[in-house]
Structures are given as C-alpha cells and as structure tokens.
Design an enzyme around this catalytic site. Structure first.
Site, PDB file in Angstrom:
ATOM      1  N   GLU A   1      47.092  46.135  36.360  1.00 60.36           N
ATOM      2  CA  GLU A   1      45.532  45.866  36.159  1.00 60.36           C
ATOM      3  C   GLU A   1      44.995  47.166  36.198  1.00 60.36           C
ATOM      4  O   GLU A   1      43.863  47.474  35.688  1.00 60.36           O
ATOM      5  CB  GLU A   1      45.272  44.829  37.100  1.00 60.36           C
ATOM      6  CG  GLU A   1      45.587  43.392  37.060  1.00 60.36           C
ATOM      7  CD  GLU A   1      47.146  43.061  37.336  1.00 60.36           C
ATOM      8  OE1 GLU A   1      47.770  43.958  37.917  1.00 60.36           O
ATOM      9  OE2 GLU A   1      47.531  42.080  36.903  1.00 60.36           O
TER      10      GLU A   1
ATOM     11  N   HIS B   1      44.878  33.138  42.930  1.00 55.23           N
ATOM     12  CA  HIS B   1      44.440  32.263  41.704  1.00 55.23           C
ATOM     13  C   HIS B   1      43.247  31.607  41.748  1.00 55.23           C
ATOM     14  O   HIS B   1      42.740  31.074  40.635  1.00 55.23           O
ATOM     15  CB  HIS B   1      45.858  31.697  40.871  1.00 55.23           C
ATOM     16  CG  HIS B   1      46.893  32.307  40.667  1.00 55.23           C
ATOM     17  ND1 HIS B   1      47.751  32.916  41.594  1.00 55.23           N
ATOM     18  CD2 HIS B   1      47.581  32.516  39.549  1.00 55.23           C
ATOM     19  CE1 HIS B   1      48.628  33.553  40.983  1.00 55.23           C
ATOM     20  NE2 HIS B   1      48.665  33.179  39.745  1.00 55.23           N
TER      21      HIS B   1
END
Length: 324
Positions: free
Chosen positions: A60, A129
């Site tokens: 990321e 999440h």
C-alpha cells in the site's frame, strides 16, 4: 437515467473520466484482471489496457507513493486500497508528502490524487476491514475527505474528486455498495466537494449523518413517523465540512443530533459540536447529542451490530434532545 448501485455508479464515473481524459490512471491490488475486490474496476483494464489500469504488488505504501509521483508528473491517478484498514500503511506518504506538495512548493506543484477505499462495518468482515477512521485524514491539513451515501452521489463526487487539483481520500461505505439502487444520469455530472445535502427539511430538529449511517438514520426517522419535523443533513464531505449549512439549520431548529460510525472520542461529531458552540450556541434549546461507535477496536462480525449505531440508539438520542 439508469438504475445503478454504488459499485456500478463508481465504475461508470471511472470509465467516463478515463475516456475523456487520458491522464487519468487506475492502480491498485487486483484492479486489473480481477476488477477490484468489490469489482468496481471490472472491465476497465480490458477497455483501457494495462498501462492505464495497473495491477500493483501487495504494497500500500508503494501504491500511494507511486501515485504521488504520477500526480506531480502530470497524471491523475486513482489509487484503490482494498480496505481502509490497510490505508494506514500509506499514512507516511499521505501526511508527509501528498498533503504537503502544494505548501512545500509554494503553489508551484499540486497533487491531483484520489485514494479510493471501502470503509465501515455491517458486512461481517474481518479485522481491519470495517473501521471508520475518516477523522485521521480529516485531521491532516492538505487532504480532503469525501464519503458518498448513495449511487448518485458516488458518481458525481468521484468525478469532482478526480478533477480536484489536490489529494482526496474517497471513502466508500461497503455496506451500501450493493444494498440500494437509484437512478443515475448516464451523462457526466459533478457534485461540489464541501457541500452537504439537505435530505429533508423541518423545524424541530437537525440530524447530521453520512455514509451507511444516513440509511440507518432514515429508518429510525421512519419508525418515529411524523412525530417531529426533522432537518436531515447528509454531510458528504467530511473535510472541508459544509459548516454554513449546519449552522443555518441549527439556528432554525435549535436542536441537533449527529450520527457516525467512528469511535466517539475525538470523532467528527466533536468537531461539528465545537463549530455549533462557536457559531450558534445562543440558538440551542438543548445540548447536542451524538450517536457513535465506541472507543474500542471495531469488533469482529459476531459483535459488530452491537458496536454500530442502530435505529433504537438514534431514536433515544432524538427523544432526549427533544425532551430536554
């Protein structure tokens, strides 16, 4: 008009803007061949090629860093981070570089970067999440933070974000992705960043929500029938917030409830309450109430509905404010 869910509306926005502007690129993990973890980018690599829809390594910080370089070089990258919990790995790039390019170069360079990421709970996902940490980015000078609540908003706000000269964190409520459909214009259109939507008008109470919480708030108000005239505001842009609309509404109603999924302490509601205290305190008929998540790590799916604001908690807050 076409009946679309949020995933389809986002895809249409990306497709149309990539057609119109060759500098727009999409990059992220699995955005190409697989079409993204929620299939938002499905079919784009086939249409635009792997030089404009780029599958990246599982890194990321690298995705954000590469996007910053592309943006400074003249491209308009739209980076997808699969879940907002993984965006923390790019925080160094966002805080120390993306947000500061304009200031650091004294306006010589800007960073037209959009970071798209699903966020929020309610889909029974794993740790990292389901969090709602929009305040981390809203607290960083130089970043804009956008959260659409509907498919129509998703398309218009994403197009505005791509065309914005500065970095935008675009947080998509995963609970809403496929939960609702609405008519979305086929042609391109934009919704200005920093402008809230007045969903309903009323004289008794102001309620402010965004993302999936807008829909929970609507259900709560439906349960209450027409007991109170509620002015429901969808914030849409967390930073910069549409303070003018909030203050004007509170000055009219004298009462306010704020609903968000994020943890309570130092959350977005705290800033909104501060703005109300500074600019509309003499209009208040009751202290402002906030219905929020709790100051704990977002729990796993067995307990996530206990964590998330629900209709009963919202109704209880409204009654408390109305009967103060």
């Amino acid at each position: 008009m076409t009946l679309l869910n949020m995933v389809e509306a986002l895809r249409q926005a990306l497709q149309q803007e990539m057609k119109a502007d060759s500098s727009v690129l999409v990059l992220g993990e699995d955005v190409g061949v697989d079409g993204g973890v929620f299939r938002v980018t499905d079919g784009l690599q086939k249409e635009f090629g792997d030089a404009r829809v780029i599958d990246t390594p599982l890194a990321e910080a690298g995705i954000i860093g590469t996007s910053i370089g592309l943006a400074i070089y003249g491209f308009k990258p739209v980076a997808e981070i699969q879940f907002s919990g993984f965006l923390y790995l790019g925080m160094n790039q966002l805080i120390n570089h993306a947000s500061r390019i304009r200031n650091r170069s004294r306006g010589k360079f800007t960073c037209p970067l959009v970071v798209r990421t699903p966020y929020s709970g309610g889909i029974r996902a794993l740790e990292h999440h389901s969090e709602s940490m929009e305040v981390l980015y809203a607290h960083t000078p130089g970043l804009k933070v956008v959260i659409p609540s509907t498919p129509y908003q998703a398309k218009g706000l994403l197009l505005s974000s791509i065309r914005d000269p500065d970095p935008v964190i675009f947080m998509e409520p995963s609970r809403v992705y496929r939960a609702i459909k609405e008519d979305v214009p086929v042609e391109t259109y934009t919704i200005p960043l920093g402008q809230a939507q007045m969903v309903t008008q009323g004289n008794d109470l102001t309620v402010i929500a965004w993302g999936a919480m807008l829909w929970i708030t609507k259900k709560a108000l439906e349960k209450m029938g027409n007991k109170y005239e509620v002015e429901l505001i969808d914030l849409r842009t967390i930073f910069p917030p549409d303070t003018e609309t909030i203050i004007r509404s509170v000055q009219k109603t004298g009462r306010c409830v704020i609903v968000h999924e994020a943890p309570r302490s130092f959350g977005p509601a705290g800033e909104i309450i501060a703005q109300i205290n500074e600019k509309a305190i003499f209009s208040l008929e009751a202290p402002v109430e906030r219905v929020t998540g709790f100051d704990v790590v977002m729990p796993l799916y067995r307990n996530e509905l206990t964590y998330l604001p629900d209709e009963e908690r919202i109704i209880k807050a409204i009654e408390k404010v109305m009967n103060f």
